[in-house]
Design a protein around this motif. Structure first.
Motif, PDB file in Angstrom:
ATOM      1  N   GLY A 190      -2.486   7.564  -5.843  1.00 48.46           N
ATOM      2  CA  GLY A 190      -2.771   6.182  -5.453  1.00 48.46           C
ATOM      3  C   GLY A 190      -1.519   5.324  -5.404  1.00 48.46           C
ATOM      4  O   GLY A 190      -1.347   4.504  -4.482  1.00 48.46           O
ATOM      5  N   LEU A 191      -0.615   5.504  -6.378  1.00 50.25           N
ATOM      6  CA  LEU A 191       0.617   4.712  -6.393  1.00 50.25           C
ATOM      7  C   LEU A 191       1.511   5.056  -5.206  1.00 50.25           C
ATOM      8  O   LEU A 191       2.111   4.157  -4.589  1.00 50.25           O
ATOM      9  N   VAL A 192       1.604   6.355  -4.877  1.00 51.90           N
ATOM     10  CA  VAL A 192       2.434   6.757  -3.730  1.00 51.90           C
ATOM     11  C   VAL A 192       1.866   6.181  -2.440  1.00 51.90           C
ATOM     12  O   VAL A 192       2.600   5.625  -1.602  1.00 51.90           O
ATOM     13  N   LEU A 193       0.556   6.315  -2.266  1.00 53.31           N
ATOM     14  CA  LEU A 193      -0.064   5.765  -1.054  1.00 53.31           C
ATOM     15  C   LEU A 193       0.067   4.242  -1.006  1.00 53.31           C
ATOM     16  O   LEU A 193       0.348   3.662   0.059  1.00 53.31           O
ATOM     17  N   ALA A 194      -0.132   3.594  -2.139  1.00 57.68           N
ATOM     18  CA  ALA A 194      -0.026   2.128  -2.167  1.00 57.68           C
ATOM     19  C   ALA A 194       1.385   1.678  -1.814  1.00 57.68           C
ATOM     20  O   ALA A 194       1.561   0.687  -1.063  1.00 57.68           O
ATOM     21  N   TYR A 195       2.385   2.396  -2.322  1.00 53.97           N
ATOM     22  CA  TYR A 195       3.768   2.043  -2.002  1.00 53.97           C
ATOM     23  C   TYR A 195       4.034   2.191  -0.513  1.00 53.97           C
ATOM     24  O   TYR A 195       4.610   1.292   0.133  1.00 53.97           O
ATOM     25  N   GLY A 196       3.609   3.335   0.069  1.00 55.76           N
ATOM     26  CA  GLY A 196       3.854   3.566   1.491  1.00 55.76           C
ATOM     27  C   GLY A 196       3.110   2.579   2.376  1.00 55.76           C
ATOM     28  O   GLY A 196       3.680   2.009   3.316  1.00 55.76           O
ATOM     29  N   VAL A 197       1.837   2.362   2.087  1.00 51.78           N
ATOM     30  CA  VAL A 197       1.030   1.453   2.917  1.00 51.78           C
ATOM     31  C   VAL A 197       1.555   0.030   2.808  1.00 51.78           C
ATOM     32  O   VAL A 197       1.682  -0.694   3.824  1.00 51.78           O
ATOM     33  N   ALA A 198       1.873  -0.411   1.589  1.00 53.60           N
ATOM     34  CA  ALA A 198       2.369  -1.779   1.409  1.00 53.60           C
ATOM     35  C   ALA A 198       3.668  -1.994   2.179  1.00 53.60           C
ATOM     36  O   ALA A 198       3.853  -3.033   2.836  1.00 53.60           O
ATOM     37  N   GLY A 199       4.586  -1.020   2.099  1.00 54.77           N
ATOM     38  CA  GLY A 199       5.847  -1.160   2.817  1.00 54.77           C
ATOM     39  C   GLY A 199       5.658  -1.237   4.314  1.00 54.77           C
ATOM     40  O   GLY A 199       6.287  -2.067   5.001  1.00 54.77           O
ATOM     41  N   LEU A 200       4.782  -0.396   4.858  1.00 55.24           N
ATOM     42  CA  LEU A 200       4.544  -0.403   6.301  1.00 55.24           C
ATOM     43  C   LEU A 200       3.852  -1.685   6.753  1.00 55.24           C
ATOM     44  O   LEU A 200       4.155  -2.226   7.838  1.00 55.24           O
ATOM     45  N   LEU A 201       2.911  -2.181   5.974  1.00 49.11           N
ATOM     46  CA  LEU A 201       2.205  -3.402   6.363  1.00 49.11           C
ATOM     47  C   LEU A 201       3.112  -4.627   6.284  1.00 49.11           C
ATOM     48  O   LEU A 201       3.076  -5.503   7.162  1.00 49.11           O
ATOM     49  N   VAL A 202       3.916  -4.692   5.230  1.00 47.53           N
ATOM     50  CA  VAL A 202       4.783  -5.861   5.064  1.00 47.53           C
ATOM     51  C   VAL A 202       5.815  -5.947   6.184  1.00 47.53           C
ATOM     52  O   VAL A 202       6.122  -7.038   6.690  1.00 47.53           O
ATOM     53  N   ARG A 203       6.362  -4.806   6.603  1.00 44.08           N
ATOM     54  CA  ARG A 203       7.399  -4.804   7.650  1.00 44.08           C
ATOM     55  C   ARG A 203       6.882  -4.233   8.965  1.00 44.08           C
ATOM     56  O   ARG A 203       7.607  -3.572   9.702  1.00 44.08           O
ATOM     57  N   ARG A 204       5.603  -4.514   9.281  1.00 41.73           N
ATOM     58  CA  ARG A 204       5.032  -3.953  10.507  1.00 41.73           C
ATOM     59  C   ARG A 204       5.676  -4.531  11.764  1.00 41.73           C
ATOM     60  O   ARG A 204       5.580  -3.945  12.838  1.00 41.73           O
ATOM     61  N   ASN A 205       6.371  -5.667  11.632  1.00 38.98           N
ATOM     62  CA  ASN A 205       7.072  -6.227  12.804  1.00 38.98           C
ATOM     63  C   ASN A 205       8.249  -5.363  13.231  1.00 38.98           C
ATOM     64  O   ASN A 205       8.761  -5.503  14.353  1.00 38.98           O
ATOM     65  N   LEU A 206       8.689  -4.444  12.344  1.00 35.50           N
ATOM     66  CA  LEU A 206       9.796  -3.551  12.685  1.00 35.50           C
ATOM     67  C   LEU A 206       9.316  -2.194  13.189  1.00 35.50           C
ATOM     68  O   LEU A 206      10.136  -1.319  13.474  1.00 35.50           O
ATOM     69  N   ILE A 207       8.007  -2.011  13.310  1.00 35.83           N
ATOM     70  CA  ILE A 207       7.440  -0.729  13.740  1.00 35.83           C
ATOM     71  C   ILE A 207       7.025  -0.838  15.197  1.00 35.83           C
ATOM     72  O   ILE A 207       6.290  -1.766  15.590  1.00 35.83           O
ATOM     73  N   VAL A 208       7.480   0.089  16.015  1.00 33.78           N
ATOM     74  CA  VAL A 208       7.227   0.045  17.461  1.00 33.78           C
ATOM     75  C   VAL A 208       5.765   0.316  17.761  1.00 33.78           C
ATOM     76  O   VAL A 208       5.112  -0.413  18.510  1.00 33.78           O
ATOM     77  N   GLU A 209       5.213   1.393  17.207  1.00 34.71           N
ATOM     78  CA  GLU A 209       3.838   1.795  17.497  1.00 34.71           C
ATOM     79  C   GLU A 209       2.850   0.922  16.721  1.00 34.71           C
ATOM     80  O   GLU A 209       3.173   0.421  15.632  1.00 34.71           O
ATOM     81  N   PRO A 210       1.646   0.742  17.226  1.00 34.06           N
ATOM     82  CA  PRO A 210       0.618   0.014  16.479  1.00 34.06           C
ATOM     83  C   PRO A 210       0.170   0.832  15.265  1.00 34.06           C
ATOM     84  O   PRO A 210       0.090   2.058  15.322  1.00 34.06           O
ATOM     85  N   LEU A 211      -0.095   0.154  14.169  1.00 33.05           N
ATOM     86  CA  LEU A 211      -0.499   0.839  12.947  1.00 33.05           C
ATOM     87  C   LEU A 211      -1.989   1.138  12.964  1.00 33.05           C
ATOM     88  O   LEU A 211      -2.814   0.262  13.252  1.00 33.05           O
ATOM     89  N   THR A 212      -2.316   2.374  12.663  1.00 35.93           N
ATOM     90  CA  THR A 212      -3.703   2.801  12.478  1.00 35.93           C
ATOM     91  C   THR A 212      -3.782   3.561  11.153  1.00 35.93           C
ATOM     92  O   THR A 212      -2.766   4.075  10.656  1.00 35.93           O
ATOM     93  N   PRO A 213      -4.958   3.649  10.559  1.00 34.92           N
ATOM     94  CA  PRO A 213      -5.064   4.414   9.304  1.00 34.92           C
ATOM     95  C   PRO A 213      -4.538   5.844   9.437  1.00 34.92           C
ATOM     96  O   PRO A 213      -3.900   6.362   8.508  1.00 34.92           O
ATOM     97  N   LEU A 214      -4.771   6.467  10.597  1.00 30.44           N
ATOM     98  CA  LEU A 214      -4.350   7.848  10.756  1.00 30.44           C
ATOM     99  C   LEU A 214      -2.834   7.985  10.810  1.00 30.44           C
ATOM    100  O   LEU A 214      -2.244   8.814  10.087  1.00 30.44           O
ATOM    101  N   ASN A 215      -2.183   7.164  11.651  1.00 32.68           N
ATOM    102  CA  ASN A 215      -0.726   7.356  11.739  1.00 32.68           C
ATOM    103  C   ASN A 215       0.008   6.852  10.489  1.00 32.68           C
ATOM    104  O   ASN A 215       1.105   7.302  10.181  1.00 32.68           O
ATOM    105  N   VAL A 216      -0.604   5.919   9.747  1.00 29.31           N
ATOM    106  CA  VAL A 216      -0.010   5.514   8.474  1.00 29.31           C
ATOM    107  C   VAL A 216      -0.024   6.672   7.480  1.00 29.31           C
ATOM    108  O   VAL A 216       0.984   6.969   6.825  1.00 29.31           O
ATOM    109  N   LEU A 217      -1.179   7.361   7.383  1.00 27.35           N
ATOM    110  CA  LEU A 217      -1.266   8.519   6.492  1.00 27.35           C
ATOM    111  C   LEU A 217      -0.338   9.648   6.943  1.00 27.35           C
ATOM    112  O   LEU A 217       0.291  10.327   6.103  1.00 27.35           O
TER     113      LEU A 217
END
Length: 633
Positions: A190-217
């Protein structure tokens, strides 16, 4: 490959003889041997050098080191560039993703093998199974990432050696560890997933592709093994965030491995019924002067199957630390040892014994334990003790000085102390200790003057006005034939010589009441610090260090104090399994004696309920001891 595996196997099966410990022949001048003072006569103390066999634990230790070495090779191989020709050949048959995945897997497997190596040294069955699986994965990853034949061969040799020696790994994982793992796995994931998801959501303006649950995982999963996921992360954030997910994942795996293979801590309060059994068991003439200290409330017990011998111990920072030698029937000591060793192996503890006697070292060396000289216990033989003669002049002068200043001494049983006097003595003890922790494990009891040991002897010094200002407590042992000093407390008032006076009064009381021995303080490294001792270079260096530590620990001053009484010296030793255990065992021993603040089990003793506090005050053993010792009262 088979021949290489056989070579490792033959190395492990070969019987090797090495010295168990360094024993030396020492010439000591002016020492006391066998209870008789030899003056300036030279007394040669010669010790034999037993040989040690290469046993199952040594084989398991060697295999654990070998597997850890393979883990280091894996990590180094993953960090170093592959040979160009080999890598090109691999990429002609597999996709670059496979080679990159194998590269990351090699590093992760290497780290895991490093951690599993310690489990192998403790003969853990789970560590063996994990090691075999990971070594097979390591072989495949070395081939896939760049035809690293040499590293794959070494991993294969390790697999062959482990499989051939699989009988060594019999210790199961304790149920408590599985319960801890069941709680920790969801938490770590849970901590690893929370760290990864939080980082991607907070800086989603720097991600080219749209975020989906599948590509985040998918992104988090790929980053965990060192690969590039489906997302394109721009900027400096993209340069370090993926690597940080890998690092967090590695830390999580390491934590889980350490948790499942770690020693099982023992926090429970010792059983008062078991303590009472030990009290009865140690009441025998052939016992030891350290036997009473097995009754501390922070110690646990292991009994021989026939119930005639017991070992007192405490778990301290990964070590099952025995307190002195076993108590009870000597014929059952070996069976008690086996029970204790089995407990330590099952729990994943190192084994050590603190304060063993020289004449009992054979029972430790028979089980392939090494021994290290610690110092000597000073014992006065009351039948030979006298204040007459030139050699006793310092003690005689000290005692007479206190008499001339009007100081008086009296001897009581602890159970006979009236409440007012008891409170006064406890106040002396509190002021003496000030803010320092209460010392003691192998040579002191806890619960000073709390009524747990009514047969204990308390020698009290009073000033000219009759107020108590110092006391010493002695615990009866060896079926009433000996007293063992437990505590020496005083206010910082009065003339010098008060402690000497109380010891003299105690010895005289003991002589009049049929007590043959009075055990005093422990002198650290006496044989090494004695003037004129024949020392090796290493021992001379040790003596130099100890003398520099004297202002902080009063090592030489305590030795000089004990030597005034010209006692019989009883050497004491530390027993341990291997050189690699020596530092952890030393840390555990210092922590148990409260010289290091790492032993949380010291506080467990105070959680005992009121019934435990009073369970030994009506003991038949104490009554028998009273009858044996106080014949003239």
């Amino acid at each position: 490959m088979e021949s290489m595996g056989q070579t490792v196997e033959q190395t492990l099966e070969h019987t090797v003889e090495v010295p168990n410990r360094h024993r030396r022949s020492t010439t000591v001048r002016g020492s006391s041997v066998g209870g008789r003072q030899q003056g300036n006569q030279e007394v040669a103390v010669t010790e034999s050098s037993p040989r040690r066999r290469f046993d199952d634990r040594a084989r398991a230790r060697l295999l654990g080191l070998f597997v850890a070495f393979v883990g280091l090779i894996n990590i180094g191989s993953a960090l170093m560039p592959n040979a160009g020709a080999r890598l090109e050949w691999v990429r002609n048959y597999v996709t670059p993703t496979v080679a990159d995945t194998a590269d990351g897997a090699t590093a992760l497997v290497g780290l895991a093998l490093l951690l599993i190596g310690r489990g192998l040294t403790h003969r853990r069955k789970l560590a063996y199974r994990l090691a075999v699986i990971l070594l097979v994965v390591s072989i495949a990853s070395h081939i896939a990432k760049g035809l690293d034949i040499e590293e794959a061969v070494i991993a294969f040799v390790a697999v062959v050696a482990l499989v051939r020696q699989r009988r060594l790994f019999t210790v199961p994982v304790a149920p408590a560890r599985w319960r801890s793992l069941a709680t920790a796995v969801p938490l770590v994931v849970g901590l690893v997933l929370a760290y990864g998801v939080a980082g991607l959501l907070v800086r989603r303006n720097l991600i080219v592709e749209p975020l989906t649950p599948l590509n985040v995982l998918q992104e988090i999963g790929a980053r965990l093994v060192g690969l590039t996921g489906p997302l394109t992360i721009q900027g400096r954030f993209g340069e370090w965030f993926g690597a940080s997910i890998t690092a967090v994942g590695i830390a999580g795996v390491a934590l889980l491995l350490l948790l499942v293979l770690a020693p099982v801590a023992e926090r429970a309060v010792a059983d008062p019924v078991a303590r009472e059994r030990v009290r009865r068991m140690m009441d025998r003439p052939d016992g030891d002067t350290l036997d009473p200290f097995a009754l501390r409330h922070d110690k646990h017990y292991v009994f021989s199957p026939d119930g005639r011998a017991a070992i007192a111990y405490r778990y301290v920072t990964g070590v099952g630390l025995m307190s002195g030698d076993p108590v009870g029937e000597p014929d059952s000591f070996d069976a008690a040892f086996q029970q204790f060793f089995d407990l330590c192996d099952t729990q994943g503890w190192r084994v050590a014994a603190l304060g063993t006697r020289r004449d009992r070292l054979d029972i430790y060396e028979a089980r392939n334990l090494r021994t290290l000289y610690l110092g000597d216990e000073a014992i006065i033989d009351t039948t030979e003790f006298t204040l007459d003669g030139r050699k006793m002049r310092p003690v005689r002068q000290a005692a007479n000085r206190t008499i001339n200043h009007g100081i008086t001494c009296e001897v009581h049983r602890e159970g006979d102390l009236d409440p007012t006097l008891r409170r006064a003595l406890i106040g002396i003890a509190d002021r003496h200790r000030a803010q320092t922790p209460e010392r003691g494990f192998s040579m002191a009891l806890d619960g000073l003057l709390e009524g747990r040991h009514p047969a204990a002897l308390v020698t009290i010094a009073r000033d000219p006005s009759g107020a108590p200002f110092a006391f010493q407590r002695y615990i009866p042992c060896k079926a009433g034939r000996a007293l063992s000093l437990d505590a020496m407390r005083r206010d910082n008032v009065g003339v010098n010589g008060v402690n000497e006076r109380m010891i003299v009064e105690t010895v005289q009381w003991a002589k009049e009441n049929g007590v043959e021995e009075v055990s005093l303080n422990f002198a650290v490294a006496r044989e090494i610090l004695t003037e004129g001792a024949d020392l090796t270079t290493a021992e001379a260096a040790e003596a130099w260090v100890l003398r520099r530590l004297n202002p902080y620990f009063q090592i030489e001053s305590l030795l000089s104090f004990n030597a005034k009484f010209h006692p019989r010296w009883v050497p004491r030793y530390l027993a341990y399994r291997s050189l690699t255990d020596l530092v952890p065992v030393a840390v555990a021993a210092l922590s148990a004696e409260a010289f290091l603040p790492l032993d949380r089990n010291r506080d467990c003793a105070w959680e005992a309920d009121d019934a435990d506090e009073t369970c030994d005050t009506t003991s038949e053993t104490e009554a028998a001891c009273d009858k044996e010792v106080v014949r003239a009262e």
